[in-house]
Design a protein around this motif. Structure first.
Motif, PDB file in Angstrom:
ATOM      1  N   THR A  31       3.890   5.431  -4.333  1.00 27.16           N
ATOM      2  CA  THR A  31       2.567   5.010  -4.574  1.00 27.16           C
ATOM      3  C   THR A  31       2.657   3.739  -5.413  1.00 27.16           C
ATOM      4  O   THR A  31       3.588   3.700  -6.074  1.00 27.16           O
ATOM      5  N   ARG A  32       1.569   2.876  -5.590  1.00 29.69           N
ATOM      6  CA  ARG A  32       1.580   1.923  -6.573  1.00 29.69           C
ATOM      7  C   ARG A  32       1.885   2.508  -7.911  1.00 29.69           C
ATOM      8  O   ARG A  32       2.285   1.493  -8.783  1.00 29.69           O
TER       9      ARG A  32
ATOM     10  N   SER B  73       0.806  -1.190  -0.071  1.00 24.77           N
ATOM     11  CA  SER B  73       0.021   0.077   0.059  1.00 24.77           C
ATOM     12  C   SER B  73       0.778   1.193  -0.076  1.00 24.77           C
ATOM     13  O   SER B  73       2.139   0.983   0.500  1.00 24.77           O
ATOM     14  N   ASP B  74       0.304   2.294  -0.365  1.00 25.02           N
ATOM     15  CA  ASP B  74       1.199   3.749  -0.543  1.00 25.02           C
ATOM     16  C   ASP B  74       2.067   3.804   0.862  1.00 25.02           C
ATOM     17  O   ASP B  74       1.497   3.765   1.716  1.00 25.02           O
TER      18      ASP B  74
END
Length: 188
Positions: free
Chosen positions: A136-137, A58-59
């Motif tokens: 972030t992804r 997750s971020d």
């Protein structure tokens, strides 16, 4: 998103593609060395490891992605090892030996040298300078990360396993590791 997953699951060609364990067993039976088989398996392990790491990530700090990547890659080698050990496609003693080497390599990824390479790889792919920076992804190019990880796994084989092990085939006589101690002369 579920529609795409459903469509992918209906792909009949994917079901006809042999599993990484089946491909590895066939390669061993064809006379390939452990190193060659592991290099071939690196692509599929990297692809699955990146997919799992990004699903779990997750971020947050890049260090979290790195940890997820190390864990998923180690799990990939362990899964392949357990599948080959349970397989009846290889002689039992050799499949146990192969499984132990695959597991050893998976575990070496969390040691200093290989984990530093994995840190550098993620930083290079993401453009970050330190692993504490937030990521972030969407900042991760999954295709590039997969390619780079596969390449690292191939190049890192000689750092994670002895060269003698990498050169062994199914028909290579298995030599015990360690020193062989000569018998002591009798005291008579």
């Amino acid at each position: 998103m579920r529609l795409l997953e459903t469509i992918k699951s209906l792909n009949l060609l994917k079901k006809l593609t042999p599993s990484p364990a089946s491909r590895a067993a066939a390669a061993f039976r064809d006379g390939q060395t452990l190193g060659e088989v592991m290099r071939d398996a690196s692509d599929s392990i990297a692809r699955e490891a990146v997919r799992q790491a990004l699903a779990e990530f997750s971020d947050g700090p890049a260090a979290l992605l790195i940890t997820c990547l190390i864990e998923s890659t180690t799990a990939g080698w362990e899964l392949l090892a357990s599948q080959l050990a349970a397989s009846n496609q290889l002689p039992r003693d050799r499949s146990a030996w192969v499984a132990a080497r695959l597991t050893d390599y998976g575990h070496c990824l969390s040691e200093d040298l290989m984990s530093q390479h994995l840190i550098n790889l993620v930083l290079c792919v993401t453009g970050l300078h330190v692993e504490a920076l937030v990521l972030t992804r969407d900042d991760v190019d999954a295709r590039r990360l997969t390619e780079q990880l596969a390449e690292l796994l191939k190049k890192g084989l000689s750092s994670g396993l002895p060269r003698a092990a990498l050169a062994q085939t199914l028909t290579t006589p298995h030599r015990p590791t360690g020193r062989i101690i000569a018998p002591r002369p009798s005291a008579n």
